[in-house]
Each structure stands twice: as C-alpha cells, then as structure tokens.
Design a protein around this motif. Structure first.
Motif, PDB file in Angstrom:
ATOM      1  N   ALA A  93       0.699  -1.254  -0.059  1.00  0.00           N
ATOM      2  CA  ALA A  93       0.023  -0.027  -0.157  1.00  0.00           C
ATOM      3  C   ALA A  93       0.849   1.676  -0.085  1.00  0.00           C
ATOM      4  CB  ALA A  93      -0.900   0.028   1.525  1.00  0.00           C
ATOM      5  N   ILE A  94       2.314   1.723  -0.009  1.00  0.00           N
ATOM      6  CA  ILE A  94       3.090   2.463   0.682  1.00  0.00           C
ATOM      7  C   ILE A  94       3.134   2.759  -0.307  1.00  0.00           C
ATOM      8  CG2 ILE A  94       4.781   3.663   2.060  1.00  0.00           C
ATOM      9  CD1 ILE A  94       4.506   2.305   4.600  1.00  0.00           C
ATOM     10  N   HIS A  95       3.636   1.331  -1.356  1.00  0.00           N
ATOM     11  CA  HIS A  95       4.730   1.616  -2.218  1.00  0.00           C
ATOM     12  C   HIS A  95       3.727   2.325  -3.802  1.00  0.00           C
ATOM     13  CE1 HIS A  95       8.168   0.123  -0.960  1.00  0.00           C
ATOM     14  NE2 HIS A  95       7.910  -1.130  -1.186  1.00  0.00           N
ATOM     15  N   TYR A  96       2.332   1.524  -3.292  1.00  0.00           N
ATOM     16  CA  TYR A  96       1.627   2.382  -4.563  1.00  0.00           C
ATOM     17  C   TYR A  96       1.371   3.422  -4.123  1.00  0.00           C
ATOM     18  CZ  TYR A  96      -2.582   2.288  -7.250  1.00  0.00           C
ATOM     19  OH  TYR A  96      -3.306   2.373  -8.137  1.00  0.00           O
ATOM     20  N   VAL A  97       1.244   3.398  -2.799  1.00  0.00           N
ATOM     21  CA  VAL A  97       1.121   5.203  -2.836  1.00  0.00           C
ATOM     22  C   VAL A  97       2.130   6.533  -3.484  1.00  0.00           C
ATOM     23  CG1 VAL A  97       0.750   7.183  -1.453  1.00  0.00           C
ATOM     24  CG2 VAL A  97      -1.002   5.482  -0.815  1.00  0.00           C
ATOM     25  N   LYS A  98       3.714   5.679  -3.203  1.00  0.00           N
ATOM     26  CA  LYS A  98       4.324   6.357  -3.606  1.00  0.00           C
ATOM     27  C   LYS A  98       4.481   6.557  -5.107  1.00  0.00           C
ATOM     28  CE  LYS A  98       9.315   6.653  -3.080  1.00  0.00           C
ATOM     29  NZ  LYS A  98      10.523   5.856  -2.263  1.00  0.00           N
ATOM     30  N   ALA A  99       4.403   5.456  -5.459  1.00  0.00           N
ATOM     31  CA  ALA A  99       4.538   5.381  -7.019  1.00  0.00           C
ATOM     32  C   ALA A  99       2.986   6.132  -7.907  1.00  0.00           C
ATOM     33  CB  ALA A  99       4.560   4.674  -7.612  1.00  0.00           C
ATOM     34  N   ASN A 100       1.741   6.680  -7.182  1.00  0.00           N
ATOM     35  CA  ASN A 100       0.852   7.590  -7.811  1.00  0.00           C
ATOM     36  C   ASN A 100       0.465   8.888  -7.240  1.00  0.00           C
ATOM     37  OD1 ASN A 100       0.130   5.265  -9.783  1.00  0.00           O
ATOM     38  ND2 ASN A 100       0.618   3.941  -8.106  1.00  0.00           N
ATOM     39  N   PHE A 101       1.689   9.277  -5.938  1.00  0.00           N
ATOM     40  CA  PHE A 101       1.198  10.294  -5.845  1.00  0.00           C
ATOM     41  C   PHE A 101       0.521  11.409  -6.477  1.00  0.00           C
ATOM     42  CE2 PHE A 101       5.420  11.830  -6.539  1.00  0.00           C
ATOM     43  CZ  PHE A 101       5.227  12.626  -6.799  1.00  0.00           C
TER      44      PHE A 101
END
Length: 303
Positions: free
Chosen positions: A201-209
């Motif tokens: 979830a954290i990586h997803y938010v970072k990749a799509n911020f």
C-alpha cells in the motif's frame, strides 16, 4: 555481545579521523560508493520536515533531535535511526560546532537486501506481534563501527570498492540483525511491513502520489479492508494514506521549486493539486512559510 565502554568510543574517534580527510565543510558529501554518504554540520540547524528514505543513519558525533509522529527522540554518538520505507519525519541538528561538528554516516538499503541476509545467514530473530512504526532507533555495536572503518578506507580505491563494498554492506546488515537491537531492527525493517501487506500500500501511494487516489483503491492493493488499512497505515507511517500522499506531493513540489525554472502554479499542478490556493495553504502549514518565501529562505541560509 557486550563491549567495554571505551571500545565504541575508540572506534567512533577512528571514524571521525577518517571522515575528516574528506574535503567538505558541511552538508552532505556523496562518496564514490553509491550507497554511502557523509553528513556534517558545524552549527545547530532549524527544524526541517521531510521523508526518511530507506536507509540507516549512524551518528558519529553531535546530537540530533527527531520527531516521529508524536514522539520526540534525541540521538547522540553511537545511535542510529533506520527506515525501510519512505517515513515522514521532522528533525534538526541540536548540538554542533566548528570544533565538534555534527557528523553522521548514511547507508541506503532496501528491504530485499535485509531479507536476503536473513535468509542466507539463517538468522532467526525473536518475532513480535505488534505492528510498529516504519522507523526505529537503536545503538550500534563496536562490530558495526569496525566494518564502517573498512568501508571508509575503500573510498580511496575505486577498483577495490566496486568489488568489495557489496559484501561489506551485507556484513553491516548482518551485524545490525545479530547485535543487541537485532530483533527490533528485524521487526521494524522487515517482518511486519511485508507480512501485513502495508508495504504494498505504501509503495502504491508513493508510485501514484500525483494521481487522485481513494482509500478503497489503496486498500485493494494491500488486500485489506478500509478500516484495517487505516489502522495499519497509521501505525507504520504515523499518517493516514491520504495525509501520506499529501506530504509526498508537498515534498516533491518543494524539490521542483528548488530546482528552478518552474513557478508555483506549475509545481502545484505537476504534483497533482487542482487548486493553487489549497496548495499554498497546505504548503505553509507543513513548512511554515508560503512556497516562494520558503524557497528563498532555503537558498539564503548560510548552512
């Protein structure tokens, strides 16, 4: 393993001598080893908000005050702070002078590198059930300090460094995992974040911020319910998913503005804001000044 109190101090002094040979007065010095940086400040600094990237930062001299969520932590020589995620944090150098500058060593790493050492060395730390924050602090033992000495010596030989430093980095991770705070390092850096799905979830938010994200969308990526996502995300990052996204946007906008050539409106739109007014308001709330005044203040700081 417990060492006498003089041994770590002696190793810290050796490291200070080695670092003094690098030609920089203050700020960050990037060595010819890709994962190794040196930091030095000759006076206390102002509080800065930012993200602690996946790394370990080991204090060799001076003091630093950090704020992680609601916790305030003071670090001194021989202490470290580490994170395996992009962790929102604020802090300042609280003790430094020209005679005794704040000095620290930063080593970047990934959770995959830690997992590789755990598996290949067959390390079995004590596992904890409690989900913890993505950053942790601890004490480095003398063994880690001695490995750091070897790492700094390799900076003088590029050919040897290219061949030997991957193994040295693995040894540093090994010593951290098997040292006095090894179980804490393992649980904070690897176990819970990967097992709970929160890392995805954290990586997803970072990749799509820069995109407009919903909590439902983020929860699906982490294969968890919305309520579980909120609980776990805040436990690890100290922020809700959308608060985390907001800080990523504002930090990126600040970097864009510092690089020059882009005005505030373009920077706001580039990181995903639809309203410049909202961007200015949230930027000032985080950094203490409106965008242009903040950038000007950074550029005019003597340090």
């Amino acid at each position: 393993m417990i060492f006498n109190s003089e041994a770590p101090n002696s190793a810290l002094n050796h490291l200070l001598e080695l670092i003094s040979q690098f030609s920089f007065t203050h700020g960050t010095f990037e060595t010819n080893i890709s994962f190794l940086s040196l930091l030095r400040e000759v006076k206390p600094t102002v509080v800065e908000h930012g993200f602690l990237n996946p790394q370990i930062c080991i204090l060799i001299q001076g003091n630093k005050k950090l704020n992680i969520g609601q916790k305030s932590i003071e670090l001194g020589a021989g202490d470290y702070i580490a994170s395996s995620i992009d962790m929102p944090i604020s802090g300042q150098v609280s003790k430094a002078s020209k005679e005794t500058p704040y000095t620290s060593i930063k080593i970047t790493f990934t959770s995959e590198e830690i997992a590789s050492v755990v598996l290949e060395a067959n390390i079995k730390p004590r596992e904890e059930n409690q989900l913890r924050e993505g950053a942790c602090t601890g004490k480095v033992g003398r063994e880690v300090l001695l490995v750091l000495e070897r790492l700094l010596h390799l900076c003088a030989d590029s050919q040897a460094a290219a061949f030997l430093t991957p193994a040295v980095k693995r040894e540093i991770i090994y010593r951290l995992l098997t040292g006095e705070d090894g179980a804490m390092f393992y649980n904070n850096m690897l176990l819970h974040h990967e097992a709970s799905g929160i890392s995805k979830a954290i990586h997803y938010v970072k990749a799509n911020f820069e995109r407009s994200l919903t909590v439902d969308e983020i929860a699906r990526v982490g294969t968890m319910s919305v309520s579980t996502l909120h609980h776990k995300f805040k436990a690890v990052t100290t922020l809700s998913p959308l608060q985390y996204q907001k800080q990523l946007r504002l930090q990126e906008a600040r970097s864009i503005l510092l690089s020059g050539g882009v005005d505030v409106t373009r920077a706001a739109f580039q990181v995903g804001y639809a309203s410049v007014t909202q961007f200015n308001r949230e930027y000032k709330r985080l950094f203490g000044l409106p965008p242009l005044k903040d950038i000007q203040a950074i550029r005019t700081r003597p340090n």
